[in-house]
Design an enzyme around this catalytic site. Structure first.
Site, short mmCIF file in Angstrom:
data_model
loop_
_atom_site.label_atom_id
_atom_site.label_comp_id
_atom_site.label_asym_id
_atom_site.label_seq_id
_atom_site.Cartn_x
_atom_site.Cartn_y
_atom_site.Cartn_z
N SER A 34 -3.81 0.50 -4.19
CA SER A 34 -3.20 -0.85 -3.86
C SER A 34 -4.32 -1.83 -3.41
CB SER A 34 -2.39 -0.38 -2.33
OG SER A 34 -3.59 0.03 -1.36
N HIS A 62 0.90 -1.24 0.01
CA HIS A 62 0.00 0.00 0.07
C HIS A 62 0.95 1.14 -0.08
CE1 HIS A 62 -2.56 3.20 0.73
NE2 HIS A 62 -1.88 3.50 2.14
N GLU A 116 -5.91 9.45 0.53
CA GLU A 116 -5.92 7.81 0.74
C GLU A 116 -7.19 7.28 -0.18
OE1 GLU A 116 -3.17 6.56 3.47
OE2 GLU A 116 -4.13 5.71 1.75
#
Ligand SMILES: C[C@H](O)[C@H](O)[C@H]1CNc2nc(N)[nH]c(=O)c2N1
Ligand SMILES: N[C@@H](Cc1ccccc1)C(=O)O
Ligand SMILES: [Fe+2]
Length: 278
Positions: A203, A137, A183
């Site tokens: 991710s 990630h 994010e």
């Protein structure tokens, strides 16, 4: 400022987070210790192959340009080697951390152009989604845009402004803004299709497709005050995805820190908004 490593280690263990915080320095960094097994290298290659194909279709060009510049690896990256390359491109470097670190410490690193990358990799059972940030990630999701000057500068500016706003008691609210943009943000520019912007989508094989392509995803137009007031959970798909009309709208939000400070002053300590009810 930031809680001690020992206190944070206890809190992480209580939450069942995986990282080994017992060997952290005071700034939460550790050595990468490049001792990955052949199995872990295979998991890394599988993750990169699948996500590269998917992000080509669903990710914003700022991310794809970063991937092209970074030259994603067929092996788990050596943070020192990548830092050398990043420093030449935009002055950034990678520091290894055991996993999630407290927001204040995280922003101090960003302000110094250091991106914290977790030093362990998810298991093959977590290929599509993992509840806490792992090396795939942090590296595959976040590092590519740090090769792009405009985004590299934005991320450092975010760290600098966050430190100031945390001092005003904005810790939670500045984290929410990071969460719903850097994010898990989406972006739809004029005349363009809806695309993924946030690293947590880049991710995750499962959530990237859900957020961009599922009719069940809850899309909300980006609004600074609403984002800063809306709570989030880190261990499940998001119940709201905010859609930016452009990157400039996000960057311009920071041009007037007084506005952000006013929002913090107005809503500090008040109950958060429920993302599902927006
Ligand atoms: C800023 C906000 O709290 C955000 O969730 C931070 C917190 N700590 C982190 N810690 C690590 N290692 N990686 C991250 O991406 C983050 N994100
Ligand atoms: N859910 C992300 C990892 C992540 C967890 C928690 C916070 C941020 C990112 C993934 O599966 O890749
Ligand atoms: Fe992240």
């Amino acid at each position: 400022m930031t809680m001690s490593v020992a206190d944070y280690a206890r809190e992480c263990a209580a939450q069942g987070l995986r990282g080994d915080y017992s060997v952290c320095r005071a700034d939460f960094t550790v050595e990468q210790t490049y001792n990955y097994t052949a199995d872990e290298q295979a998991v890394w290659r599988t993750l990169c192959d699948r996500q590269t194909k998917l992000t080509k279709k669903l990710a914003h060009r700022s991310y794809l340009d970063g991937v092209a510049t970074l030259g994603l690896l067929d092996r788990i990256p050596d943070f020192g080697v990548v830092s050398e390359k990043l420093r030449k491109l935009t002055g950034w470097e990678i520091v290894a951390v055991p996993g999630l670190i407290p927001a204040p410490a995280f922003f101090v690193h960003l302000a110094a152009r250091r991106f914290p990358v977790t030093n362990w990799l998810r298991a093959k059972q977590e290929l599509d989604y993992i509840v806490e940030p792992d090396m795939f990630h942090d590296f595959f999701g976040h590092v590519p845009v740090l090769t792009q000057p405009v985004f590299a500068d934005f991320m450092q500016m975010y760290g600098e402004k966050a430190e100031h706003l945390i001092a005003l008691g904005g810790d939670e609210m500045i984290s929410r803004l990071y969460w719903y943009t850097v994010e898990y943000g989406l972006i739809q520019e004029a005349g363009q299709p809806l695309e993924a912007f946030g690293a947590g989508l880049m991710s995750s094989f499962a959530e990237l497709q859900f957020a961009v392509a599922s009719k069940d995803a809850h899309h909300v137009p980006f609004d600074l005050e609403t984002v800063m007031r809306t709570s989030y959970e880190i261990d499940k798909f998001q119940r709201a995805y905010f859609v930016l009309p452009s990157f400039d709208v996000l960057r311009d939000a920071f041009q007037n820190v007084a506005d952000m400070a006013a929002i913090i002053g107005r809503h500090k300590g008040k109950p958060a908004l429920d993302p599902a009810k927006l």
